[in-house]
Motif scaffolding. Structure first.
Motif, PDB file in Angstrom:
ATOM      1  N   ASP A  93      -1.270  -4.644   3.228  1.00 36.98           N
ATOM      2  CA  ASP A  93      -0.574  -3.356   3.086  1.00 36.98           C
ATOM      3  C   ASP A  93      -1.069  -2.568   1.858  1.00 36.98           C
ATOM      4  N   HIS A  94      -2.024  -3.130   1.133  1.00 37.04           N
ATOM      5  CA  HIS A  94      -2.615  -2.440  -0.023  1.00 37.04           C
ATOM      6  C   HIS A  94      -4.115  -2.186   0.157  1.00 37.04           C
ATOM      7  N   ASP A 187       2.444  -4.793  -6.586  1.00 36.53           N
ATOM      8  CA  ASP A 187       3.523  -5.664  -6.098  1.00 36.53           C
ATOM      9  C   ASP A 187       3.869  -6.723  -7.143  1.00 36.53           C
ATOM     10  N   HIS A 212       6.497  -3.814  -5.786  1.00 41.74           N
ATOM     11  CA  HIS A 212       6.736  -4.513  -4.524  1.00 41.74           C
ATOM     12  C   HIS A 212       7.768  -3.827  -3.623  1.00 41.74           C
ATOM     13  N   HIS A 213       7.580  -2.536  -3.427  1.00 44.91           N
ATOM     14  CA  HIS A 213       8.380  -1.756  -2.468  1.00 44.91           C
ATOM     15  C   HIS A 213       9.892  -1.856  -2.707  1.00 44.91           C
TER      16      HIS A 213
HETATM   17 ZN   LIG Z   1       2.917  -4.596  -0.752  1.00 45.35          ZN
END
Ligand SMILES: [Zn+2]
Length: 285
Positions: A93-94, A187, A212-213
Motif C-alpha cells: 500500500d506504499h 507506518d 499507519h493510517h
Molecule cells: Zn500502510
C-alpha cells in the motif's frame, strides 16, 4: 468581465516585459505557494506529493492500481519530473504504485530504508528501479534532502536494521520551511516512535501525517506531545477492514485540539505554506 480583466492583465505584463526587458511571472489565479503538500486520495494506502518552485518529491505511491491516477495528478500539477521518490517501507500500500511510476515517469532519485521483502511487488519495484538506471539511496537518520532554499527534509528514521515489524522500518521525514513543518511518519509504530523521541531530533511539526493510517499501534500520547501539531492528516480508505483510524487515536487528536483531515472524508488534502502560515484546501468539505 473575467476576459476583460485578463486582457488588461496581459497588457500590463507585455508593457512590463517591454520596459524591463525580462520575463514576468504570470499568475492567472492565486500565486503558487513556495511549498505545497498534496496528500492524495489513494484509499487504504499512502501517497504524498511535496512541491516547491524547484523540486518535486513523492513519498509513497499507493497500491499498484493507483499508479495511473497518481501520474495523472502529477501532470495536472505541472510536475514533469520527480526529483525525489521516497518508498517509506516495502508494504504494497506504499510501494505498489511506484512499480509503474519509476518505469513510466521521469525520476531522478530514489530513497528507501535498508530492508528486503519477498513480495512480488517489492521485487518488481527493484527491477524497474534498476531498468530505469536509478540507484537506491538507503535512508538513515540525519540524511537531508534540500528541495529549495530554506526548504529541507531530514530523515529521522529508521534508526535500526533489526525490527520484527516491517512498519518500523518506515522512513520518517521532517520537512521544515521557516515557521512551518511537516512530519511524514509512514507506518512507523510505537517502537520506532519511542526511538525517535530518544534520538534528540526536533520532532515538533505544524502538520503530522498520522502514522499507519491512524492505527492505535502508532501515535502514542508521548509522540503526539513531542510533535505537538496543529493539523493532523490521516491517509485512510473508507470502510477499511482494519478499522483505521482507531477511536483511541482520534480521541487523542481531539483531546489535543488538533484539526484532523482524512482522505476518506475530505479526498485530496492540499496544504500550502508561505513559511508563516498554512492554507488547507480539500476536495470535499
Ligand atoms: Zn500502510
Amino acid at each position: 468581465m473575467r476576459t476583460r480583466w485578463l486582457s488588461i492583465l496581459m497588457a500590463v505584463i507585455i508593457l512590463a516585459t517591454t520596459l524591463t526587458g525580462c520575463a514576468v511571472e504570470v499568475f492567472i489565479d492565486t500565486p503558487r505557494a513556495p511549498l505545497t503538500v498534496h496528500v492524495l486520495d489513494v484509499g487504504q494506502a499512502d501517497s504524498i506529493l511535496v512541491q516547491t518552485a524547484k523540486k518535486s518529491m513523492l513519498i509513497d505511491g499507493g497500491n499498484r492500481a493507483d499508479a495511473d491516477g497518481i501520474m495523472d495528478y502529477l501532470r495536472s500539477q505541472g510536475v514533469k519530473e520527480l526529483d525525489v521518490v521516497v518508498a517509506t517501507h516495502p508494504h504494497t500500500d506504499h510501494i505498489g504504485g511506484l512499480v509503474d511510476i519509476v518505469k513510466d515517469f521521469p525520476v531522478a532519485q530514489v530513497y528507501m530504508p535498508r530492508v528486503a521483502h519477498t513480495s512480488k511487488t517489492y521485487e518488481d519495484l527493484l527491477i524497474n528501479i534498476k531498468n530505469a538506471g536509478l540507484k537506491i539511496t538507503p535512508v538513515k537518520p540525519g540524511l537531508t534532502v534540500e528541495l529549495d532554499s530554506g526548504i529541507e527534509a531530514v530523515f529521522l528514521a529508521p534508526a535500526r536494521s533489526d525490527y520484527d515489524n516491517l512498519n518500523n522500518y518506515s522512513a520518517v521525514l521532517r520537512l521544515g520551511f521557516q515557521n512551518t513543518s511537516f512530519l511524514f511518519s509512514g507506518d512507523a509504530e510505537a517502537e520506532a516512535e519511542e526511538e525517535m523521541l530518544a534520538s534528540g531530533f526536533d520532532l515538533s511539526s505544524t502538520v503530522l501525517k498520522v502514522g499507519h493510517h491512524g492505527s492505535n499501534t502508532s501515535t502514542t500520547s508521548e509522540f503526539l506531545a513531542a510533535v505537538n501539531p496543529e493539523v493532523a492528516v490521516i491517509s485512510v480508505g473508507a470502510d477499511n477492514s482494519y478499522g483505521h483510524p482507531s477511536e483511541q487515536v482520534l480521541k487523542r487528536l481531539e483531546e489535543a485540539d488538533i484539526r484532523v483531515f482524512r482522505t476518506d472524508i475530505h479526498g485530496v488534502i492540499t496544504i500550502s505554506s508561505d513559511g508563516l502560515k498554512l492554507t488547507v484546501l480539500t476536495d470535499r468539505s
